[in-house]
Structures are given as structure tokens and as C-alpha cells.
Design a protein around this motif. Structure first.
Motif, PDB file in Angstrom:
ATOM      1  N   THR A 154       1.275  -5.322  -8.940  1.00 46.35           N
ATOM      2  CA  THR A 154       1.557  -5.177  -7.517  1.00 46.35           C
ATOM      3  C   THR A 154       1.861  -6.525  -6.885  1.00 46.35           C
ATOM      4  O   THR A 154       2.794  -6.647  -6.090  1.00 46.35           O
ATOM      5  CB  THR A 154       0.364  -4.514  -6.816  1.00 46.35           C
ATOM      6  OG1 THR A 154       0.023  -3.363  -7.535  1.00 46.35           O
ATOM      7  CG2 THR A 154       0.714  -4.147  -5.406  1.00 46.35           C
ATOM      8  N   TYR A 158       5.552  -6.954  -5.499  1.00 50.48           N
ATOM      9  CA  TYR A 158       5.647  -6.985  -4.046  1.00 50.48           C
ATOM     10  C   TYR A 158       5.832  -8.393  -3.517  1.00 50.48           C
ATOM     11  O   TYR A 158       6.432  -8.566  -2.466  1.00 50.48           O
ATOM     12  CB  TYR A 158       4.439  -6.309  -3.419  1.00 50.48           C
ATOM     13  CG  TYR A 158       4.586  -4.819  -3.462  1.00 50.48           C
ATOM     14  CD1 TYR A 158       5.273  -4.155  -2.474  1.00 50.48           C
ATOM     15  CD2 TYR A 158       4.093  -4.089  -4.512  1.00 50.48           C
ATOM     16  CE1 TYR A 158       5.443  -2.794  -2.529  1.00 50.48           C
ATOM     17  CE2 TYR A 158       4.252  -2.735  -4.575  1.00 50.48           C
ATOM     18  CZ  TYR A 158       4.927  -2.094  -3.583  1.00 50.48           C
ATOM     19  OH  TYR A 158       5.107  -0.750  -3.647  1.00 50.48           O
ATOM     20  N   ALA A 161       9.404  -8.616  -3.691  1.00 49.66           N
ATOM     21  CA  ALA A 161      10.006  -7.777  -2.669  1.00 49.66           C
ATOM     22  C   ALA A 161       9.845  -8.394  -1.289  1.00 49.66           C
ATOM     23  O   ALA A 161      10.766  -8.387  -0.471  1.00 49.66           O
ATOM     24  CB  ALA A 161       9.370  -6.388  -2.702  1.00 49.66           C
ATOM     25  N   THR A 165      12.676  -9.492   1.287  1.00 49.74           N
ATOM     26  CA  THR A 165      12.675  -8.942   2.636  1.00 49.74           C
ATOM     27  C   THR A 165      12.701 -10.042   3.673  1.00 49.74           C
ATOM     28  O   THR A 165      13.392  -9.970   4.687  1.00 49.74           O
ATOM     29  CB  THR A 165      11.421  -8.079   2.824  1.00 49.74           C
ATOM     30  OG1 THR A 165      11.299  -7.224   1.731  1.00 49.74           O
ATOM     31  CG2 THR A 165      11.519  -7.276   4.082  1.00 49.74           C
TER      32      THR A 165
ATOM     33  N   LEU B  33       9.221  -1.597   5.179  1.00 49.22           N
ATOM     34  CA  LEU B  33       7.886  -2.094   4.851  1.00 49.22           C
ATOM     35  C   LEU B  33       6.832  -1.028   5.116  1.00 49.22           C
ATOM     36  O   LEU B  33       5.846  -0.911   4.377  1.00 49.22           O
ATOM     37  CB  LEU B  33       7.585  -3.363   5.654  1.00 49.22           C
ATOM     38  CG  LEU B  33       8.355  -4.603   5.206  1.00 49.22           C
ATOM     39  CD1 LEU B  33       7.948  -5.792   6.039  1.00 49.22           C
ATOM     40  CD2 LEU B  33       8.089  -4.893   3.753  1.00 49.22           C
ATOM     41  N   GLU B  36       6.677   1.241   2.277  1.00 49.56           N
ATOM     42  CA  GLU B  36       5.923   0.626   1.181  1.00 49.56           C
ATOM     43  C   GLU B  36       4.422   0.714   1.434  1.00 49.56           C
ATOM     44  O   GLU B  36       3.631   0.861   0.499  1.00 49.56           O
ATOM     45  CB  GLU B  36       6.339  -0.835   1.016  1.00 49.56           C
ATOM     46  CG  GLU B  36       7.785  -1.032   0.652  1.00 49.56           C
ATOM     47  CD  GLU B  36       8.069  -0.605  -0.780  1.00 49.56           C
ATOM     48  OE1 GLU B  36       7.163  -0.720  -1.610  1.00 49.56           O
ATOM     49  OE2 GLU B  36       9.183  -0.132  -1.040  1.00 49.56           O
ATOM     50  N   LEU B  39       3.287   3.975   0.326  1.00 49.23           N
ATOM     51  CA  LEU B  39       3.213   3.987  -1.136  1.00 49.23           C
ATOM     52  C   LEU B  39       1.923   3.340  -1.626  1.00 49.23           C
ATOM     53  O   LEU B  39       1.298   3.808  -2.578  1.00 49.23           O
ATOM     54  CB  LEU B  39       4.396   3.224  -1.701  1.00 49.23           C
ATOM     55  CG  LEU B  39       5.459   4.076  -2.366  1.00 49.23           C
ATOM     56  CD1 LEU B  39       6.705   3.282  -2.541  1.00 49.23           C
ATOM     57  CD2 LEU B  39       4.950   4.554  -3.689  1.00 49.23           C
ATOM     58  N   GLN B  40       1.523   2.253  -0.950  1.00 52.50           N
ATOM     59  CA  GLN B  40       0.286   1.585  -1.355  1.00 52.50           C
ATOM     60  C   GLN B  40      -0.912   2.498  -1.156  1.00 52.50           C
ATOM     61  O   GLN B  40      -1.832   2.506  -1.973  1.00 52.50           O
ATOM     62  CB  GLN B  40       0.109   0.296  -0.560  1.00 52.50           C
ATOM     63  CG  GLN B  40       1.036  -0.797  -0.977  1.00 52.50           C
ATOM     64  CD  GLN B  40       0.873  -1.127  -2.435  1.00 52.50           C
ATOM     65  OE1 GLN B  40      -0.210  -1.426  -2.887  1.00 52.50           O
ATOM     66  NE2 GLN B  40       1.952  -1.054  -3.176  1.00 52.50           N
ATOM     67  N   ALA B  69       9.230   2.281  -7.008  1.00 50.40           N
ATOM     68  CA  ALA B  69       9.275   1.580  -5.723  1.00 50.40           C
ATOM     69  C   ALA B  69      10.183   0.361  -5.798  1.00 50.40           C
ATOM     70  O   ALA B  69      10.878   0.032  -4.834  1.00 50.40           O
ATOM     71  CB  ALA B  69       7.864   1.172  -5.311  1.00 50.40           C
ATOM     72  N   GLU B  72      13.607   1.631  -5.557  1.00 51.78           N
ATOM     73  CA  GLU B  72      13.835   2.040  -4.174  1.00 51.78           C
ATOM     74  C   GLU B  72      14.070   0.831  -3.278  1.00 51.78           C
ATOM     75  O   GLU B  72      14.949   0.846  -2.406  1.00 51.78           O
ATOM     76  CB  GLU B  72      12.620   2.835  -3.703  1.00 51.78           C
ATOM     77  CG  GLU B  72      12.638   3.218  -2.252  1.00 51.78           C
ATOM     78  CD  GLU B  72      11.367   2.803  -1.571  1.00 51.78           C
ATOM     79  OE1 GLU B  72      10.296   3.003  -2.141  1.00 51.78           O
ATOM     80  OE2 GLU B  72      11.458   2.261  -0.454  1.00 51.78           O
ATOM     81  N   ALA B  73      13.311  -0.236  -3.511  1.00 49.48           N
ATOM     82  CA  ALA B  73      13.459  -1.426  -2.685  1.00 49.48           C
ATOM     83  C   ALA B  73      14.866  -2.004  -2.836  1.00 49.48           C
ATOM     84  O   ALA B  73      15.509  -2.367  -1.841  1.00 49.48           O
ATOM     85  CB  ALA B  73      12.406  -2.457  -3.062  1.00 49.48           C
TER      86      ALA B  73
END
Lengths: 459, 144
Positions: A154, A158, A161, A165, B33, B36, B39-40, B69, B72-73
Motif C-alpha cells: 500500500t 499509493y 499514486a 496526483t 482520492l 481511493e 477502497l482503503q 486500484a 484504475e488510477a
């Protein structure tokens, strides 16, 4: 906030397990006429918290004017405190394991606080930072759940990600002054109602299903807390544990059974039933001091019987060390489940495991077997001798307790779950792994295709 | 002790927060976000069940969910980029012409509050090197 009642509970818990579950006792009694009142009493705080959260979100969500930040923050904090106190009273006393509870509160508040900030923050760049905090909180919770691999994955996925972003925010969304996208919300009241009513409904569902009214699923996931009480009564009432074992199998409190030869059950090192038995044995060893108090030459049978129950509980799981007086040597449920039987013919080979984890577990099983046998023999001979030595018996009890703790730890050590996860993924889900790989490739190609500028007009 | 229910409660609230944000916010990136975040919440649910059933299947689910994910991102950000190129805005309401037939359009009635730009203080201008300064300070100097 939680320290006051928790202290009392910690003292009470040690002496009386059932006192920690007052709600279950209360709800098990059938009281149809007052059930509505009870439901309002028990679920009322959740409704109140949801209403406060909706109010807070309608005040806090971005809008051009009339945003009431302090009131919204107060409402959300009040909702969080109400929920925390409610779940604290409803689902046990979190102060018993101090470190675990503090870490849980810390990570949970990081996750929820980060998420809340992301939802109401006008500036999307700050929102991305808040999201990073939420992710870190969730990763901490993953660690508490013995899932270190998920935590690493994760963070890696993330973190990438979030950085991407962030770049997007910097490139696209840097507007000077207020803008439509950042300073307006669609239907703040209704949107908040949808989200928080959903959360409240889920909490209500959890509340209902955790009452322990006969659902095997609920009992299985409760760490055997409910089942353990029943078992304690049964074991104390009877000397013959074999009968107890049969009853356990048919009783439905242990859905995982004793000798399952399904692949699913193989993958867990300790089933809930085995865990229950080991924990019960540990609990009895913890209380051995009371049994070893006073004049040891009196009530010998009763005292020996106490330790014999411990021995039998352990034997059910790990097996007997050698042929004892009662009969043939017994294989415990662990080796029946995990190891290839000696007498298995080629046609009837059941499923078994041969990975390092199982080898480590079986080595520990051998140690527990030996220690169990030695401890009981020592205690028995001490009690039957003229002058029983209390100190040496206590030492033996401590030794057995340590070996049992290590065995329990093999089922629970987080570091081992990584290899276990790899075992599951690459044995059962190989096709799914391939499919996901292809999916990622397609997504990458698709993203490039979608995002490229169309130059067709020029040609 | 911290049990399964505490983790489930946290994940439910996380999902609710993400849902609220996804429904109400208008910035594409913030919406992404918030999705997401939902999802978390689900991942936490799976991991908690995995732990308290003492089985690995929940964690396997989370691993696949994280992989999906990630896919998807990638697609969502590419889509956001394309939408931005078309409309020069990250506001999803720009695209409300895609709404269902018969649904009235959303009109922003409230005007945005443009903060009044504070009067900037006159900055001190350094003279270019080699030229005689022509500001008031040079006149003071000339007076001396």
C-alpha cells in the motif's frame, strides 16, 4: 477519556471473563416487550453520531459563503467521540492491551482524520497530503492486523499514486483565487446524509450481528471468546475430555472442525478450535499459583486433576509424547491436519503441507509434547511424594507456559504471514495473478492511448 | 482488547467519508482520492476478516484490489487529463450535459467570493547598474 472505566475493567477481567461481556448477557435474554426500547438505547448513540456528522459535513464542505468551520469541526469531533465511546462500551474494553490499544487509536484517528480533511479541504494539494496521512494510518492498521506485506504494498503503490496526483494538481488545478471546482459542493447536506447514513447502517448491522445470537460466523470471528466460556464450563464439569471433543465437533461453536482435509483449512496453522484449547490451557497455567497455594499435602486429587485437564487440552492439539497408561499414543489435531500420515497409501493421500512454516510448527509441537509430558509427570510425582516442592512445580509450569506461547505465536507471528501469503497466491490464485498482470498491462496501454493527443487531423 | 468490530467500525466510517467526498466534491482529482479512500476502507475490512479468521484469503483479496486500484488510477488520471484538455477546468459540473434526459441542470446561484486583493505596497526598485538613480532617495542625497 477511556482510562477511568478501563482500569476497573482490567481488574475485573482477570478474575471473571464473563463480566467483560455484559451486553451479550443482556441481549441473550429474550425480552420481546422492551426490545424496541433496548434497541433505541443501544443504537441511539450511532444515530446521534450520524446526525452530528451530517450536520458537520454540511457546514464544512466547501461553498462560496456561509461555511461554518468551527461548528463543523466541533460536530465531527463530537460524533467521533460518541462513536468511540459507544464502540468501547459495546465491543469490549480496549485498555486491556495497552500498547495495542494506543496504537489502534493512533492509527485509526490518523486514517479518519486524514480522510475527513481530504473531504472538506478546499485546496486539492492539501487534500492530497491529507490523503497521504490517511494512507499511513491505514497502513498502521494493516500492521496491527498482521499484514506487513499489505502495508508495504500500500505504501509503495499509493506513495507513487499520490506523487503522480500531486503533479497533476500542480499542473492542472492551480487556480488563483476561488474557483468552481474547489469552492463549491454538490448538495452538501444530501451527500453527507448518503455517506454517513451508509456508515451508520453498517455500524448498526455490526451491532446486530455482534450480539452473538447463535450465528456460527460471528462466533468464529470472535477469537472464540464466547465459545471459550462454554468450553470452560464443560471441561470443568467433566473429566473425560474425549466426550468434550465430540461435543465440540457437533456443537457448532467450532465451525472449523477437528480433522478437516480441505485445502482451506490446511492453510491456517492454528484453527480457532485449537487456539481456544491452547488459550484455555494457558489460562489455567496462569492460575496455577492459586492451585499451588496452601498445604500441598491436602486435596491432592483435586489439584492433580486441575493439571491433568491442562495436559489433556494440550494433548488434543499436539498429541501425546508416548504411549501413556491410558492407551495408544495419540496424534494431535495439528499433525493430523498438517502432516502426511505414515500409513497413507498412494490412493488415499490427503492434502498436506511441507513448507518451512509447517516444519517449524511441527518442531515446536515436538517440544510442547515433551514438555507437557515432563511437566505433568513432575507435578504428579511431587504431589504424591512426602514433601511437595512448590518452587520446582512452578518452574515446570512456567516452562510449559513458554513453550505453549511459542506454539501459539507460530499461528500469529506477522513475519510469517508474508510467506504464507505467497504460498496462497502462487498455489491457488495463479490464474488470477496472470489475469491481474494482463489487466495492468492493458490499463497502462489504455492510459497512454486515452491521454495522447490526437494528431490525425494533421495527416 | 481491540477486536474485529473496532476495525470494521473504522473501515465503515472510512468508506462513509469517501462516499460523502465522492458525491459532493467537484474537483476531479479530489473525487479520485475520495474513491481511493473508499477502497482503503474495503481493504481494511478484508484484512480484518483475514486476521480474525486466521486465514490468508482476505489478504489475497486486498492484494488483487490494490493491483486493480493501480490500473484504475492510471486510467482515471489519463481520463482527467483528457477532460481537462477539453474544458480547461477540473470541474465535473462542466460535463453535466452528459446527464440523463429530464434531469434539470444544476446552476450555481451563489456567486463566488473573490477576496479583495490587498493594496500592494510599493516595492523598492533597484536601479539598473551603471545608471544614475532617479528616485526620491537620490534627491535626498543630492540635497545633502
Amino acid at each position: 477519556m477511556l482510562a477511568g472505566p478501563g482500569k476497573g475493567a482490567a481488574i475485573g477481567q482477570r478474575n471473571d471473563i464473563s463480566s467483560a461481556f455484559p451486553c451479550e448477557k443482556m441481549h441473550e435474554a429474550p425480552m420481546p416487550e422492551s426490545s424496541l426500547v433496548m434497541m433505541v438505547n443501544s443504537i441511539g448513540p450511532v444515530v446521534l453520531a450520524v446526525l452530528l456528522a451530517v450536520l458537520g459535513s454540511s457546514w464544512l464542505l466547501p461553498r462560496p459563503r456561509g461555511r461554518f468551520v468551527s461548528g463543523g469541526v466541533t460536530a465531527w469531533i463530537a460524533a467521533a467521540v460518541i462513536l468511540a465511546v459507544w464502540s468501547y462500551h459495546r465491543w469490549g474494553r480496549p485498555t486491556l492491551e495497552l500498547v495495542g490499544s494506543v496504537l489502534f487509536l493512533l492509527f485509526a484517528s490518523a486514517a479518519l482524520g486524514g480522510g475527513a480533511t481530504l473531504v472538506v479541504q478546499r485546496n486539492p494539494a492539501r487534500g492530497a497530503i491529507a490523503f497521504a496521512f490517511a494512507i499511513l494510518g491505514v497502513c498502521g492498521l494493516f500492521l496491527l492486523l498482521a499484514a506487513p506485506f499489505l502495508m508495504a504494498v500500500t505504501i509503495i503503490v499509493y506513495a507513487g499514486a499520490i506523487i503522480v496526483t500531486f503533479l497533476f494538481v500542480l499542473m492542472l488545478s492551480q487556480t488563483a483565487g476561488p474557483s468552481d471546482e474547489n469552492d463549491r459542493s454538490r448538495e452538501p447536506l444530501l451527500g453527507g446524509l448518503a455517506g454517513f447514513a451508509f456508515a451508520g447502517l453498517v455500524l448498526w448491522l455490526l451491532h446486530i450481528s455482534s450480539l452473538g445470537n447463535g450465528s456460527t460466523l460471528v462466533r468464529a470471528v470472535e477469537w472464540g471468546e464466547v465459545g471459550r466460556q462454554n468450553q470452560t464450563e464443560r471441561v470443568e464439569g467433566r473429566a473425560d475430555v474425549d466426550e468434550d471433543r465430540e461435543e465440540n465437533r457437533s456443537g457448532g461453536t467450532t465451525p472449523s472442525g477437528i480433522t478437516p482435509q480441505t485445502q482451506k483449512e490446511l492453510l491456517t496453522v492454528l484453527t480457532n478450535a485449537e487456539r481456544q484449547k491452547l488459550r484455555e490451557a494457558l489460562r489455567r497455567l496462569d492460575h496455577a499459583e492459586e492451585i499451588l497455594a496452601g498445604d500441598l499435602r491436602q486435596e491432592r486429587e483435586k489439584r492433580i486433576g486441575y493439571f491433568e485437564t491442562v495436559k489433556d487440552l494440550v494433548i488434543q492439539v499436539v498429541g501425546a509424547a508416548r504411549e501413556d497408561e491410558m492407551g495408544a499414543a495419540r496424534e494431535g489435531t495439528l499433525s493430523e491436519r498438517l502432516v502426511l500420515p505414515v500409513h497413507a497409501t498412494e490412493a488415499s493421500v490427503p492434502l498436506y503441507r511441507s513448507d518451512p512454516q509447517v516444519r517449524a510448527v511441527m518442531a515446536q509441537v515436538q517440544r510442547v509434547r515433551a514438555t507437557n509430558w515432563r511437566t505433568f509427570k513432575h507435578i504428579e510425582s511431587q504431589f504424591l511424594s512426602e514433601r511437595p516442592e512448590k518452587a520446582s512445580m512452578e518452574r515446570e509450569v512456567q516452562l510449559l507456559r513458554q513453550e505453549l506461547l511459542v506454539l501459539l505465536g507460530y499461528g500469529e507471528t506477522p513475519a510469517r504471514t508474508v510467506s504464507n501469503l505467497g504460498y496462497v497466491v502462487y498455489s491457488e490464485y495463479l490464474l488470477a495473478v496472470e489475469v491481474v498482470g494482463v489487466l495492468l498491462l492493458i490499463a497502462t496501454v489504455g492510459a497512454v492511448t486515452v491521454a495522447q493527443r490526437h494528431t490525425g487531423e494533421r495527416e | 482488547m481491540i477486536g474485529l468490530w473496532h476495525f470494521l467500525a473504522v473501515s465503515a466510517v472510512l468508506f462513509g467519508l469517501g462516499l460523502t467526498g465522492f458525491l459532493t466534491r467537484r474537483n476531479l482529482i479530489t473525487m479520485f482520492l475520495c474513491a481511493e479512500l473508499m477502497l482503503q476502507g474495503v481493504a481494511l475490512n478484508f484484512a480484518a476478516f483475514s486476521r480474525f479468521h486466521a486465514q490468508m484469503y482476505g489478504q489475497v483479496f486486498v492484494v488483487f484490489a490494490v493491483a486493480v486500484a493501480a490500473a484504475e488510477a492510471a486510467l482515471a488520471l489519463a481520463l482527467a487529463l483528457v477532460l481537462y484538455r477539453q474544458a480547461r477546468s477540473m470541474d465535473v459540473s462542466v460535463w453535466q450535459s452528459l446527464r440523463e434526459a429530464g434531469v434539470p441542470a444544476t446552476v450555481d446561484l451563489e456567486p463566488l467570493q473573490i477576496p479583495e486583493v490587498a493594496q500592494e505596497e510599493e516595492e523598492v526598485h533597484l536601479p539598473p547598474a551603471g545608471l544614475r538613480p532617479l528616485d526620491s532617495c537620490t534627491e535626498e542625497h543630492a540635497g545633502v
